[in-house]
Design a protein around this motif. Sequence first.
Motif, mmCIF file in Angstrom:
data_model
loop_
_atom_site.group_PDB
_atom_site.id
_atom_site.type_symbol
_atom_site.label_atom_id
_atom_site.label_comp_id
_atom_site.label_asym_id
_atom_site.label_seq_id
_atom_site.Cartn_x
_atom_site.Cartn_y
_atom_site.Cartn_z
ATOM 1 N N ASP A 169 -8.033 0.084 -5.520
ATOM 2 C CA ASP A 169 -6.589 0.206 -5.688
ATOM 3 C C ASP A 169 -5.875 -0.311 -4.433
ATOM 4 O O ASP A 169 -6.157 0.133 -3.314
ATOM 5 C CB ASP A 169 -6.236 1.680 -5.918
ATOM 6 N N THR B 170 0.831 -1.196 0.000
ATOM 7 C CA THR B 170 0.000 0.000 0.000
ATOM 8 C C THR B 170 0.873 1.256 0.000
ATOM 9 O O THR B 170 2.104 1.175 0.074
ATOM 10 C CB THR B 170 -0.925 0.023 1.235
ATOM 11 N N LEU C 210 -6.447 1.691 4.190
ATOM 12 C CA LEU C 210 -7.644 2.327 4.736
ATOM 13 C C LEU C 210 -8.699 1.312 5.170
ATOM 14 O O LEU C 210 -9.634 1.664 5.898
ATOM 15 C CB LEU C 210 -8.251 3.269 3.692
ATOM 16 N N ARG D 245 -3.050 0.335 -3.395
ATOM 17 C CA ARG D 245 -2.296 1.380 -2.693
ATOM 18 C C ARG D 245 -3.094 1.987 -1.552
ATOM 19 O O ARG D 245 -2.524 2.510 -0.598
ATOM 20 C CB ARG D 245 -1.870 2.473 -3.672
ATOM 21 N N TRP D 246 -4.411 1.927 -1.659
ATOM 22 C CA TRP D 246 -5.256 2.468 -0.599
ATOM 23 C C TRP D 246 -5.817 1.366 0.300
ATOM 24 O O TRP D 246 -6.727 1.604 1.079
ATOM 25 C CB TRP D 246 -6.393 3.294 -1.216
#
Length: 396
Positions: free
Chosen positions: A343, A44, A349, A345-346
């Motif tokens: 995504d 991430t 969260l 990368r997130w």
Amino acid sequence: MNTHLPLPGAAAADRNRGIDALRGMSILFVVAHHFAIRIPLTKTALADFLPPWFLKGLIYNGAESVAIFFVISGFLITRRSLTRWGDLSALSAPQFYLQRASRILPTLFLVVALLSALHLAGVPYYVIDKPNQSLGGAIFAALGFHVNWYEGTTGYLPGGWNVMWSLAVEEVFYLAFPLVCLTLGKVRWMFVAVLAALVLSMPFVRMALHDAGGGIWYEEAYLPGMSAIALGVLAAMFATRIAAPPRWLASALCALGGVGLCAVFFAGTPLWKAIGEYNVWLLIGSAASLILGLHWQAAAATPWRLRGLGWLRSCGRLSYEIYLFHMFVVFALVAVFRSGGFDMRWGFLWYVPALVLAWLLGLAVARGFSQPCERWLRRRFGHAVMQPFVAQTAPG
């Protein structure tokens, strides 16, 4: 991981806030570990500015957290047994088994029933489809406390079933615990020697399992887990010998235990290179040191208040329910994440919602099912198991 409710009639003071917080921290590490297998923090955006060793320490210490649970469980079961019966040689096996069964079995039956229904409905992540596995075999392994043995011979079960391997280790230990207490409890040195031998054997058993091919048995074998529980038993016996230690000693034990656990969690690779399998002694020894320190801190004239950790203590009190049910949350969120094309990368969260939902599900199960069942079973059968004890202790 199943000593999370006070015994019926136990005072609120019987709960140790620090140990509850430690247990809460451990269950959060377990949930994070299982979530990270599917959505790793290292892939991430957090990896852009946080070092890999730190991220891996947060998400890949599930097995180490289970070992901490084992030590806590051994400590609490022994301490409560000593409080109730005064001496382990006077332990009442029927009462002990009723306490464990009323705490463990209703919730275990519920999760097995839900997992079985999801398998039969063909829900992804829940279908048992390996060649040598079957629903009947998984049910028998779960209710017979040998999921680890079943997986060792047939391969990993789906995640909701797999988590029950640690329950198998713990409950086999406690099936034997009253028998060992009643046969060796009066010969204190022999009882301690057996427990110490278990503790000392831990790295050597793991080495033998590794040399034999590692795999599932290396992770889930009975003896290493029982060694961690045995250290908890020894710590509880030692704690009763020193009722009021110096305040500095409790603080020092907490500090040493905390530093040791941080070293295992966040410096695992250098530790492994330096001491190999012997790092398990550092892990369970640090856990025992921290538990003893927290126990004696709570008994001090001015105990630590531990403000702001109520949420963590709540996770600790619900850790059995969270442990057995958190994979429902993990699989649901992972399914949404993947089907929605989010995504990676997130992905970080999604961790907080996963932890919060796992806690909420554990709370719902505890209040709506496991606690009412536990109270009913103890009311229904408590008198029957007390009768022989009353007869034996009646005057004349």
